[in-house]
Enzyme design. Sequence first.
Site, PDB file in Angstrom:
ATOM      1  N   GLU A 443     -10.618  -7.550   2.787  1.00  0.00           N
ATOM      2  CA  GLU A 443     -10.845  -7.321   3.669  1.00  0.00           C
ATOM      3  C   GLU A 443     -10.738  -5.784   4.272  1.00  0.00           C
ATOM      4  O   GLU A 443     -10.354  -6.295   6.027  1.00  0.00           O
ATOM      5  CB  GLU A 443     -11.265  -8.384   4.436  1.00  0.00           C
ATOM      6  CG  GLU A 443     -12.994  -8.249   5.914  1.00  0.00           C
ATOM      7  CD  GLU A 443     -13.484  -7.362   4.956  1.00  0.00           C
ATOM      8  OE1 GLU A 443     -14.062  -8.072   4.161  1.00  0.00           O
ATOM      9  OE2 GLU A 443     -14.095  -6.548   6.208  1.00  0.00           O
TER      10      GLU A 443
HETATM   11  C1  LIG Z   1      -9.242 -11.930  -4.417  1.00  0.00           C
HETATM   12  C2  LIG Z   1      -9.763 -11.112  -4.748  1.00  0.00           C
HETATM   13  C3  LIG Z   1     -11.208 -11.172  -3.637  1.00  0.00           C
HETATM   14  C4  LIG Z   1     -11.904  -9.978  -3.131  1.00  0.00           C
HETATM   15  N1  LIG Z   1     -12.685 -10.055  -3.122  1.00  0.00           N
HETATM   16  C5  LIG Z   1     -13.565  -9.557  -2.512  1.00  0.00           C
HETATM   17  C6  LIG Z   1     -15.099  -8.615  -2.557  1.00  0.00           C
HETATM   18  O1  LIG Z   1     -15.946 -10.037  -2.360  1.00  0.00           O
HETATM   19  N2  LIG Z   1     -16.179  -7.403  -2.063  1.00  0.00           N
HETATM   20  C7  LIG Z   1     -15.384  -6.536  -2.716  1.00  0.00           C
HETATM   21  O2  LIG Z   1     -15.296  -5.168  -2.871  1.00  0.00           O
HETATM   22  N3  LIG Z   1     -13.801  -6.014  -2.825  1.00  0.00           N
HETATM   23  C8  LIG Z   1     -12.916  -7.568  -2.783  1.00  0.00           C
HETATM   24  N4  LIG Z   1     -11.882  -7.078  -2.922  1.00  0.00           N
HETATM   25  C9  LIG Z   1     -10.794  -6.875  -3.118  1.00  0.00           C
HETATM   26  C10 LIG Z   1     -10.271  -6.422  -2.248  1.00  0.00           C
HETATM   27  O3  LIG Z   1     -10.688  -5.774  -1.230  1.00  0.00           O
HETATM   28  C11 LIG Z   1      -9.327  -5.111  -2.136  1.00  0.00           C
HETATM   29  O4  LIG Z   1      -8.995  -5.062  -3.664  1.00  0.00           O
HETATM   30  C12 LIG Z   1      -8.371  -4.617  -1.019  1.00  0.00           C
HETATM   31  O5  LIG Z   1      -9.158  -3.221  -0.690  1.00  0.00           O
HETATM   32  C13 LIG Z   1      -7.184  -3.042  -2.272  1.00  0.00           C
HETATM   33  O6  LIG Z   1      -7.978  -2.096  -2.758  1.00  0.00           O
HETATM   34  P1  LIG Z   1      -7.028  -2.494  -3.817  1.00  0.00           P
HETATM   35  O7  LIG Z   1      -6.520  -3.951  -4.168  1.00  0.00           O
HETATM   36  O8  LIG Z   1      -7.634  -0.691  -4.707  1.00  0.00           O
HETATM   37  O9  LIG Z   1      -5.641  -1.512  -3.758  1.00  0.00           O
HETATM   38  P2  LIG Z   1      -5.306   0.119  -3.412  1.00  0.00           P
HETATM   39  O10 LIG Z   1      -5.764   0.678  -1.901  1.00  0.00           O
HETATM   40  O11 LIG Z   1      -4.506   1.160  -4.964  1.00  0.00           O
HETATM   41  O12 LIG Z   1      -3.664  -0.523  -2.221  1.00  0.00           O
HETATM   42  C14 LIG Z   1      -2.534  -0.655  -3.033  1.00  0.00           C
HETATM   43  C15 LIG Z   1      -1.469  -0.747  -1.996  1.00  0.00           C
HETATM   44  O13 LIG Z   1      -1.536   0.843  -1.186  1.00  0.00           O
HETATM   45  C16 LIG Z   1      -1.837   0.852   0.373  1.00  0.00           C
HETATM   46  N5  LIG Z   1      -2.891   1.884   0.634  1.00  0.00           N
HETATM   47  C17 LIG Z   1      -4.202   1.692  -0.201  1.00  0.00           C
HETATM   48  N6  LIG Z   1      -4.308   3.036   0.181  1.00  0.00           N
HETATM   49  C18 LIG Z   1      -3.694   3.776   1.259  1.00  0.00           C
HETATM   50  C19 LIG Z   1      -3.758   4.771   2.544  1.00  0.00           C
HETATM   51  N7  LIG Z   1      -4.574   5.224   2.716  1.00  0.00           N
HETATM   52  N8  LIG Z   1      -2.429   4.718   3.005  1.00  0.00           N
HETATM   53  C20 LIG Z   1      -1.612   3.869   3.363  1.00  0.00           C
HETATM   54  N9  LIG Z   1      -1.711   2.740   2.211  1.00  0.00           N
HETATM   55  C21 LIG Z   1      -2.744   2.899   2.045  1.00  0.00           C
HETATM   56  C22 LIG Z   1      -2.658  -0.518   0.820  1.00  0.00           C
HETATM   57  O14 LIG Z   1      -2.359  -1.208   1.688  1.00  0.00           O
HETATM   58  C23 LIG Z   1      -1.871  -1.764  -0.852  1.00  0.00           C
HETATM   59  O15 LIG Z   1      -0.668  -2.265  -0.020  1.00  0.00           O
HETATM   60  C24 LIG Z   1     -11.073  -8.872  -3.556  1.00  0.00           C
HETATM   61  C25 LIG Z   1      -9.884  -8.505  -3.981  1.00  0.00           C
HETATM   62  C26 LIG Z   1      -9.228 -10.331  -4.521  1.00  0.00           C
HETATM   63  C27 LIG Z   1      -7.802  -9.930  -4.987  1.00  0.00           C
END
Ligand SMILES: Cc1cc2nc3c(=O)[nH]c(=O)nc-3n(C[C@H](O)[C@H](O)[C@H](O)COP(=O)(O)OP(=O)(O)OC[C@H]3O[C@@H](n4cnc5c(N)ncnc54)[C@H](O)[C@@H]3O)c2cc1C
Length: 602
Positions: A443
């Site tokens: 979220e």
């Molecule tokens: C158990 C679980 C349930 C989930 N449920 C859902 C769901 O129901 N629906 C759905 O759509 N998604 C869901 N997600 C996805 C979740 O919302 C994403 O994992 C999350 O938004 C982060 O994206 P990412 O994993 O690609 O990490 P990334 O976006 O790659 O981020 C990696 C790190 O970099 C940081 N970062 C990335 N971009 C920036 C920026 N521009 N500026 C500063 N820092 C940044 C982040 O804060 C993080 O620390 C779920 C994930 C998990 C693990």
Amino acid sequence: MAQQISDRRDQDYVLHEMLDVSQLTNTEKYADFNKKTIDMVLTEARNLAVKEILPTQKSGDDEGVKLENGKVSVPPSFHRPYELFCAGEWVAMADDPEVGGQGLPHSVALACGELFTGANCAFMMYPGLTHGCGNIIATLGTPKQKELYLKKVYTGEWGGTMCLTEANAGSDVGALESIATPNADGTYNIVGNKIFISGGDSDMVDNVIHPVLARIEGAPAGTRGISLFIVPKLWVNDDGSIGEDNDVVITGVEHKMGIHGNATCSIAFGGKGKCKGTLIGEVNKGMKAMFLMMNEARQGVAMQGIGFATTSYINAVNYAKERLQGPNLMQMLEADPPKVAIINHPDVRRNLLIMKTYVDGMRAMLYFMGFCFDKVHTAKDDAEKDYYNGLIEIMTPVAKAYCTDKGFEVTSIGIQVYGGYGFIEEYPQAQLMRDCKITAIYEGTNGIQAMDLLGRKLGMKKGKPMMDLMGEINKAIAMGKEAGLNDLADKVAAALGKLGECAMTLGGAAMSEKVLDAFGSATLFQECCGDVVMAWMHLWRAAVAKGKIEGAKKKDKAFYEAQVIGAEFFISHMLPVSLGKMDSVKALTNSIMAMPVDGFSA
Ligand SMILES: Cc1cc2nc3c(=O)[nH]c(=O)nc-3n(C[C@H](O)[C@H](O)[C@H](O)COP(=O)(O)OP(=O)(O)OC[C@H]3O[C@@H](n4cnc5c(N)ncnc54)[C@H](O)[C@@H]3O)c2cc1C
């Protein structure tokens, strides 16, 4: 030891003695409720949570979910509580009765939600996301979409999800690659692969409705070209009956650190070219639609953080009262001193007090936000509506990040209180910490929340929401002084003043050449905002309790005294740490961005 969940007395205190939620029942919207019915609802929620949901916490963790022949099975123990949950109309607690809801005030629904998530968050995510999906349909759906889906979703007969994330589009939602192609009949063909979709499928429901973000062929790149579609797992015919398979295939379920009972699915939409969806909301306005839902969804995740924290705290208190270990410090030198319960050791009690003040403060913060939603829904004019909407906007990123980060911290201390047993999976504390971690990530990660606070919310409407928040805090400072809590009130006022200086420094830097340095300090600033909000809540708690101590019955007296002592501890012993963090924010370090990428490792 029988496990317990949230402290009912404290829930009542926040709802009735601080917020006076019964005042809402004087409005037309909540005229069907009174204090007695609100209390009855909370009692019912507690019964369901303790008797039916809590026993599934560990079994759900142990059993996990299964994917066999493309079908997901949830832990078997989830089926009965899910049926009871739906039968009790808990999926749409705060929504209109005509669409299957209970029509409860939002603040009261949040209190029930704390009980349910504290009992088993992985379970609660199924109805929670289902409600989020229903909320999208209720807010943006066409009359036909509402007719086809809303009641089935709000009653929990069908499940619901939120499908944003793709392998290369996490925080950067605008990078998504799912494609929607218009058909002659007004539907769209959907092709794309989503990952990490919570509650992506389950054998507790007859159908699953997926709101899916995708780009209509030829739409602009980035977030400006994203639209939102309703994509059912099984097609829903015009008369509402379930039709054919809609080419929505679960390609995997994740093995995770926590929330094992929730199916985190990879979903292939349209792998055979036969997946259809209908547009919801306007073309290319999918992100705007998601933003509409965001405040409530983020509040829901904040509530998860609190649910984990409260359960871990209650477990820790009960354990510390029973676990005998070592003598009382005052009897150490005696020949054969009796062993005492560990709650008598100052360091254990300190740990418990840290847990308690976080839990109580966060509960008050979140219920207050729920109350702001209620005020929006019952506002007498636009100015009042804007005022409370502004408070919700500014507090949302703070609450989401603070309650999940501190929730995790509380669950970690909860392990510490148990000693070695805390690390052992036979006891409940380890699972709570494992399960809680994800709340800081999904979220919108907490880093993204900090950027939202600094980049969007602080300067929103020329800073009015921030000024209004400060105005609310000043009201509690005046209350504190009136109650004779001058020292505490002065300390909160000083912290608020310093926070204002941080906001000026950071807000100014964000609009200058030091923009990257400003964003480097955004998370720390966000944490300081949370600390000050907590201090506000504790001062408010103490101011209300102070006048009630004298003449109160024994148990109430201890409760009210605890409010004042808790406030003293948080404001005099925890808040000063925050003042140091504020010094760091004001100093606006350039070290973060000065460190070259190659400097992080050889
Ligand atoms: C158990 C679980 C349930 C989930 N449920 C859902 C769901 O129901 N629906 C759905 O759509 N998604 C869901 N997600 C996805 C979740 O919302 C994403 O994992 C999350 O938004 C982060 O994206 P990412 O994993 O690609 O990490 P990334 O976006 O790659 O981020 C990696 C790190 O970099 C940081 N970062 C990335 N971009 C920036 C920026 N521009 N500026 C500063 N820092 C940044 C982040 O804060 C993080 O620390 C779920 C994930 C998990 C693990």
